[in-house]
Design an enzyme around this catalytic site. Structure first.
Site, mmCIF file in Angstrom:
data_model
loop_
_atom_site.group_PDB
_atom_site.id
_atom_site.type_symbol
_atom_site.label_atom_id
_atom_site.label_comp_id
_atom_site.label_asym_id
_atom_site.label_seq_id
_atom_site.Cartn_x
_atom_site.Cartn_y
_atom_site.Cartn_z
ATOM 1 N N GLY A 61 39.836 61.468 5.099
ATOM 2 C CA GLY A 61 40.003 59.977 4.941
ATOM 3 C C GLY A 61 40.667 59.689 6.442
ATOM 4 O O GLY A 61 41.142 60.770 7.054
ATOM 5 N N ASP A 87 43.871 68.829 2.211
ATOM 6 C CA ASP A 87 43.906 67.542 2.634
ATOM 7 C C ASP A 87 42.947 67.364 3.866
ATOM 8 O O ASP A 87 43.342 66.224 4.525
ATOM 9 C CB ASP A 87 45.337 67.162 2.441
ATOM 10 N N LYS A 126 45.230 60.975 1.623
ATOM 11 C CA LYS A 126 44.652 62.212 1.437
ATOM 12 C C LYS A 126 45.836 63.295 1.098
ATOM 13 O O LYS A 126 45.370 63.885 0.037
ATOM 14 C CB LYS A 126 43.581 62.838 2.622
ATOM 15 N N THR A 127 46.692 63.309 1.978
ATOM 16 C CA THR A 127 47.711 64.272 1.426
ATOM 17 C C THR A 127 48.414 64.141 0.175
ATOM 18 O O THR A 127 48.899 65.142 -0.546
ATOM 19 C CB THR A 127 48.946 64.338 2.709
ATOM 20 N N GLU A 166 47.253 70.124 5.907
ATOM 21 C CA GLU A 166 47.438 70.069 7.565
ATOM 22 C C GLU A 166 48.877 70.172 8.118
ATOM 23 O O GLU A 166 49.549 69.594 7.619
ATOM 24 C CB GLU A 166 46.571 69.139 7.964
ATOM 25 N N ALA A 182 45.265 57.073 4.757
ATOM 26 C CA ALA A 182 44.297 56.719 3.607
ATOM 27 C C ALA A 182 44.920 57.262 2.153
ATOM 28 O O ALA A 182 44.421 57.120 1.313
ATOM 29 C CB ALA A 182 42.932 57.345 3.741
#
Length: 378
Positions: free
Chosen positions: A189, A264, A195-196, A213, A193
């Site tokens: 994303g 992620d 994602k994590t 990440e 957004a």
């Protein structure tokens, strides 16, 4: 996105002696899953005689859950579920028949004494229909006040009720989500957004290996947001090297045939960002290096793209308060989104899910979280 709150282990006793008792228990389990949190385990169902009054036999079980709800919110939701399933609480003292009864038996190993909630439940050690199914789930759980394990409490219990274990088991509603059909999910994303947050929640609830990440330690990132032209190339090269090495190391540790992995990010994001930030000559060189690395990395069997409007992204970025992100411009986010959309078009059918999470808070709102999970498996 809201910060992920710490979750607690909660044990609830369910009972019913009116109507279709098994269906009442299943409806209660489903409702608890929808509102309280993740259902970890469900004991076997036992029949037992009515305790303290004359009435039909009860079906009873214990449900082990994880929830981040406060004590007041927890008891409020339990009472609301009981009412929705037909429980009528009268003013008269004593026990009576009921379509559903939900008692909070324990919360971790805590002691709680408030107007509406006392845990451990003050009568749990005297009730065979509580101790036997709890023994199924957690024999070593120790009562914080009495200092005895469930096994020891069961051995000392004076309740001589005749319990009968049922052959039919309740179904964990989490199984309807069928995330176990996947072995490797990549959640992508735009910046902000969520994602994590989503990857972390899925990892916890579905016992998946989590790959996040490592971007916070990148020394070029704050400089890039101040001067993109100067720092774009060293930033993108450092990101590519870090992502490649991390995925190579982390994914290679796992057996993709046996373990469930959720990340992620996907390495391809490096090329998307580079196309937006780099000059043509820099991008041409970068692209050659990228494809040499990309062919060595395992591909996810489902790629999830979390879409949010630019307005939502900017609001999320502001909320999380990273100083080096304060200069991110709407145009940059829109360019990134276009890059992702172009990449998504290259996926074979069924290999990608685009989920619009604009206006959702799947960290603070369980209904939003379940909506996203159902979109993944739909």
């Amino acid at each position: 996105m809201t910060l992920i709150k710490e979750k607690r282990t909660i044990y609830l006793a369910l009972g019913s002696n009116q109507g279709n008792r098994f269906e009442q228990l299943q409806a209660a389990v489903n409702a608890l899953f929808e509102t309280l949190g993740d259902v970890r385990k469900i004991s076997a169902v036992y029949s037992s005689p009515a305790l303290g009054f004359e009435g039909p036999e009860f079906l009873n079980c214990i449900v082990k859950m994880e929830s981040d709800l406060s004590n007041s919110k927890l008891i409020k939701e339990v009472l609301r579920i009981e009412k929705r399933l037909g429980r009528i609480r009268g003013e008269s003292a004593g026990y009576s028949s009921r379509t559903i009864d939900i008692d909070v038996i324990a919360i971790d190993h805590q002691e709680v004494r408030s107007k509406n909630l006392t845990v451990p439940h003050p009568a749990m050690q005297d009730r065979l229909f509580v101790l036997q199914p709890m023994q199924d789930l957690t024999p070593d759980w120790k009562h914080p006040k009495l200092g005895k394990t469930v096994t020891e409490l069961l051995e000392a219990c004076s309740d001589e009720s005749n319990l009968s274990k049922q052959s039919k088991w309740l179904r964990n509603p989490k199984k309807n989500l069928q995330l176990d059909q996947f072995k490797y999910l990549a959640i992508e994303g735009n910046i902000g957004a969520g994602k994590t947050s989503l990857a972390t929640l899925i990892s916890h609830d579905f016992n998946a290996k989590l790959v996040l990440e490592r971007f916070k330690d990148n020394p070029f990132l704050p400089k890039f947001y101040k001067d993109q032209t100067r720092y774009a190339f060293p930033l993108e090269m450092s990101f590519l090297a870090d992502r490649y090495q991390q995925l190579l190391d982390d994914i290679s540790q796992y057996d993709l045939f046996k373990e469930f992995i959720v990340a992620d990010y996907d390495l391809y994001k490096s090329l998307i960002f580079a196309k937006v930030t780099l000059q043509d000559e820099e991008y041409a060189l970068y692209k050659k290096l990228f494809h040499l690395m990309y062919k060595e990395i395992a591909r996810p069997d489902l790629y999830i793209y979390l879409y949010q409007t630019t307005e939502s992204l900017l609001a999320n970025i502001k909320k999380r308060g990273r100083s080096y992100e304060s200069d991110i411009q709407p145009e940059y986010l829109e360019q990134l989104n276009q890059g992702y959309q172009e990449y998504i078009k290259s996926f074979p059918e069924g290999g990608v899910k685009v989920i619009d999470v604009s206006g959702l808070d799947f960290v603070a709102n369980r209904a939003d979280y379940l909506k996203v999970l159902r979109a993944i498996v739909s």
